[in-house]
Design a protein around this motif. Structure first.
Motif, short mmCIF file in Angstrom:
data_model
loop_
_atom_site.label_atom_id
_atom_site.label_comp_id
_atom_site.label_asym_id
_atom_site.label_seq_id
_atom_site.Cartn_x
_atom_site.Cartn_y
_atom_site.Cartn_z
N ARG A 150 -4.72 -6.22 -8.75
CA ARG A 150 -4.13 -5.63 -9.80
C ARG A 150 -5.13 -4.55 -10.39
O ARG A 150 -4.83 -3.24 -10.62
N ALA A 151 -6.46 -4.96 -10.48
CA ALA A 151 -7.43 -3.83 -11.26
C ALA A 151 -7.57 -2.87 -10.06
O ALA A 151 -7.70 -1.71 -10.62
N LYS A 152 -7.84 -3.08 -8.95
CA LYS A 152 -8.14 -2.35 -7.99
C LYS A 152 -6.70 -1.16 -7.82
O LYS A 152 -7.21 -0.13 -7.58
N ALA A 153 -5.68 -1.92 -7.94
CA ALA A 153 -4.61 -1.19 -7.81
C ALA A 153 -4.26 -0.11 -8.77
O ALA A 153 -3.90 0.93 -8.70
N THR A 154 -4.69 -0.44 -10.07
CA THR A 154 -4.55 0.35 -11.15
C THR A 154 -5.63 1.28 -11.01
O THR A 154 -5.38 2.48 -11.50
N GLY A 155 -6.77 0.96 -10.56
CA GLY A 155 -7.71 2.04 -10.47
C GLY A 155 -7.32 3.03 -9.18
O GLY A 155 -7.51 4.27 -9.72
N LEU B 272 0.94 -1.28 0.04
CA LEU B 272 0.03 0.05 -0.01
C LEU B 272 0.66 0.97 -0.02
O LEU B 272 0.46 2.30 -0.43
N ILE B 273 1.98 1.03 0.66
CA ILE B 273 3.10 2.38 0.49
C ILE B 273 3.40 2.58 -0.75
O ILE B 273 3.64 3.65 -1.41
N ILE B 274 3.64 1.37 -1.48
CA ILE B 274 4.31 1.52 -2.89
C ILE B 274 3.22 2.11 -3.92
O ILE B 274 3.47 2.91 -4.39
N LEU B 275 1.84 1.52 -3.48
CA LEU B 275 0.69 2.21 -4.39
C LEU B 275 0.53 3.47 -4.17
O LEU B 275 0.52 4.38 -5.35
N THR B 276 0.77 3.99 -3.06
CA THR B 276 0.70 5.37 -2.81
C THR B 276 1.77 6.57 -3.51
O THR B 276 1.50 7.32 -4.00
N GLY C 70 -6.55 -1.03 -19.43
CA GLY C 70 -5.76 -1.54 -20.32
C GLY C 70 -4.27 -2.23 -19.72
O GLY C 70 -3.60 -3.09 -20.01
N TRP C 71 -3.70 -0.88 -18.74
CA TRP C 71 -2.43 -1.27 -18.20
C TRP C 71 -2.63 -2.40 -17.29
O TRP C 71 -1.53 -3.40 -17.02
N THR C 72 -3.78 -2.85 -16.57
CA THR C 72 -3.85 -4.02 -15.65
C THR C 72 -3.74 -5.32 -16.51
O THR C 72 -3.29 -6.19 -16.39
N LEU C 73 -4.62 -5.21 -17.75
CA LEU C 73 -4.45 -6.38 -18.58
C LEU C 73 -3.27 -6.65 -19.26
O LEU C 73 -2.66 -7.71 -19.21
N LEU C 74 -2.39 -5.50 -19.43
CA LEU C 74 -0.86 -5.67 -20.04
C LEU C 74 -0.38 -6.41 -18.73
O LEU C 74 0.87 -7.30 -19.00
N SER C 75 -0.59 -6.00 -17.42
CA SER C 75 0.29 -6.76 -16.23
C SER C 75 -0.02 -8.19 -16.19
O SER C 75 0.65 -9.00 -15.65
N VAL D 146 5.46 -2.33 -11.53
CA VAL D 146 5.23 -2.29 -10.24
C VAL D 146 4.23 -3.39 -9.83
O VAL D 146 4.21 -4.12 -8.98
N LEU D 147 3.07 -3.12 -10.90
CA LEU D 147 2.02 -3.94 -10.68
C LEU D 147 2.33 -5.59 -10.54
O LEU D 147 1.66 -6.29 -9.67
N SER D 148 2.88 -6.00 -11.72
CA SER D 148 3.45 -7.45 -11.76
C SER D 148 4.29 -7.78 -10.53
O SER D 148 4.01 -9.12 -10.28
N THR D 149 5.01 -6.86 -10.13
CA THR D 149 5.97 -7.29 -9.19
C THR D 149 5.18 -7.41 -7.77
O THR D 149 5.65 -8.32 -6.81
N TRP D 150 4.70 -6.15 -7.20
CA TRP D 150 3.96 -6.17 -6.10
C TRP D 150 2.61 -6.70 -5.72
O TRP D 150 2.39 -6.67 -4.47
N PHE D 151 1.97 -6.88 -6.63
CA PHE D 151 0.34 -7.33 -6.35
C PHE D 151 -0.03 -8.56 -7.20
O PHE D 151 0.45 -8.86 -8.14
N PRO D 152 -0.78 -9.25 -6.40
CA PRO D 152 -1.30 -10.56 -6.91
C PRO D 152 -2.39 -10.23 -7.85
O PRO D 152 -2.80 -9.19 -7.94
N GLN D 153 -2.67 -11.27 -8.77
CA GLN D 153 -3.69 -10.74 -9.98
C GLN D 153 -4.90 -10.28 -9.37
O GLN D 153 -5.55 -9.42 -10.05
N GLN D 154 -5.48 -10.87 -8.43
CA GLN D 154 -6.80 -10.35 -7.94
C GLN D 154 -6.66 -8.90 -7.28
O GLN D 154 -7.88 -8.51 -6.92
#
Length: 420
Positions: free
Chosen positions: A131-136, A8-12, A344-349, A121-129
């Motif tokens: 990633r969309a929320k993190a992108t959002g 969550l710090i990384i996402l911020t 689209g960026w979530t899909l790419l990850s 960062v999404l692919s490294t730090w977040f599980p697939q379920q």
């Protein structure tokens, strides 16, 4: 053991960096009326200036993605953030078209690593379920920031002149680049506990070290040949055209075609940006829910994006409305759709090869940001030739339909690509 929340710090961090990124791109659109009046710039030349940013931005995507894979996210992102902020401030010193074009070229070059790095960062730090929320979350920052800060920039423009906008926004980014370097770490170096690292790994994230493949043009060709990469790139080009319009020509559309200035209209002009923010948040939640409900990443990623692209096409309805309030409502729906399509960026990850995440992100962003070259030029020449935005809005609407077809018939299943 309960997983820690270091991600969550990384996402911020990437949310604030992305907000600054888009603020730096869009400040020219706010400054444009005063800048044009002072420097006597025609619509065609203004389209050229707007477009110049994306010339170098697109060209630098592939090398920028490769640099991320080699130098890592922390150093690349920090250098990029500091340089693009300095280039933003440089705009304030320019006195002619050549200087402004040069500053836009430098800004595009410096900003190139941002979104490939976000994807990494999404692919490294977040599980697939997640990633969309993190992108959002990180994407909504750019729209909320623009919606809230553009009226503030309009006030600064009226009181301190157009040059003050570039100086203020550039200084903000330089300060944040130092903060980013001090706080960002990769998962294995971040202090995240073993439970969080296991959660990331179990969801397809790359919490451990990843061995990256060396660059070759043959591998670039392999990536382009994959239908997942090609379909997503076409669709994102179309979605990005709507975004580019709002970042560049939308303030001029309101001022010149509709007689709506930031000072007279107040916060009403912020509604489309707020609409995009809601689209991003809904898209991320909807996409992750669809994956849990159906068990299909293909349905979960495609359906919100296709819906968003079709809503982008609704922009053309503004051509047939007399009421400014109705026009703002239509534009808010269209920008809401662009927010949905921002997945689209979530899909790419989800589909990028594990050993080429940076390069894949750079290649994807190269094709999608051709919209940043084409759209400002098309709109500028159309407005210059016809004195109206009628056909410009029709152009953006048609691209929404084309993007929908790309996701339906080109993209194929959402699954991770492998490269030999």
């Amino acid at each position: 053991m309960k997983p820690s929340r270091k991600r969550l710090i990384i996402l911020t961090l990437i949310s604030l960096a992305t907000l600054i990124n888009y603020l730096d791109r869009s400040v020219m659109g706010v400054a444009k009326p005063a800048l044009v009046a002072e420097l006597h710039i025609s619509p065609e030349v203004m389209g050229l200036i707007f477009s110049a940013f994306s010339w170098t931005y697109a060209i630098a995507q592939i090398p920028g993605g490769y640099v991320i894979d080699k130098l890592g996210t922390r150093l690349t992102y920090t250098l990029s953030l500091g340089l693009w902020s300095a280039m933003t401030a440089l705009h304030g010193f320019m006195t002619g078209v050549a200087g402004l074009v040069s500053a836009r070229l430098a800004l595009g070059l410096a900003e190139a690593p941002c979104f490939p790095a976000n994807s990494r960062v999404l692919s490294t730090w977040f599980p697939q379920q997640e990633r969309a929320k993190a992108t959002g979350v990180y994407t909504v920052g750019e729209y909320v920031g623009l919606g809230l800060l553009i009226p503030v920039l309009g006030w600064m423009l009226a009181h301190y002149g157009w040059r003050s906008l570039f100086f203020a926004v550039g200084a903000l980014g330089i300060v944040f680049s130092v903060i980013f370097y001090r706080l960002y770490r990769e998962p294995a170096e971040s202090g995240a506990n073993s439970a969080e690292l296991a959660l990331i790994e179990a969801g397809g994230g790359f919490a451990g070290k990843t061995q990256n493949l060396d660059f070759s043009w043959a591998r670039v060709g392999q990536l382009i040949s994959k239908r997942q990469i090609a379909g997503a790139s076409i669709g994102q080009f179309c979605s990005n055209s709507t975004l580019v319009f709002f970042l560049t020509w939308f303030p001029s559309y309101l001022a010149d075609e509709r007689g709506m200035t930031f000072i007279k209209s107040g916060w009403l002009v912020s509604l489309p940006y707020i609409g995009a923010s809601l689209g991003v948040l809904l898209g991320g939640w909807w996409s992750d829910w669809l994956i849990r409900f159906t068990g299909s990443p293909t349905i979960g990623r495609k359906l919100p994006i296709i819906t968003g692209l079709l809503l982008c096409s609704s922009m053309v309805a503004a051509n047939f409305l007399q009421s400014n309030n109705a026009v703002i409502a239509v534009m808010s729906v269209a920008f809401f759709g662009q927010g949905l399509a921002g997945l689209g960026w979530t899909l790419l990850s989800d589909v990028a090869p594990r050993q080429m995440m940076g390069l894949t992100g750079g290649l994807f962003n190269f094709f999608t940001n051709l919209a940043g070259i084409v759209t400002p030029l098309v709109v500028g020449f159309v407005v210059g030739a016809t004195g109206s935005f009628y056909f410009a809005l029709a152009y953006i609407g048609a691209l929404g339909v084309i993007g929908t077809l790309a996701y339906l018939f080109v993209l194929g299943p959402v699954e991770r690509v492998t490269i030999d």
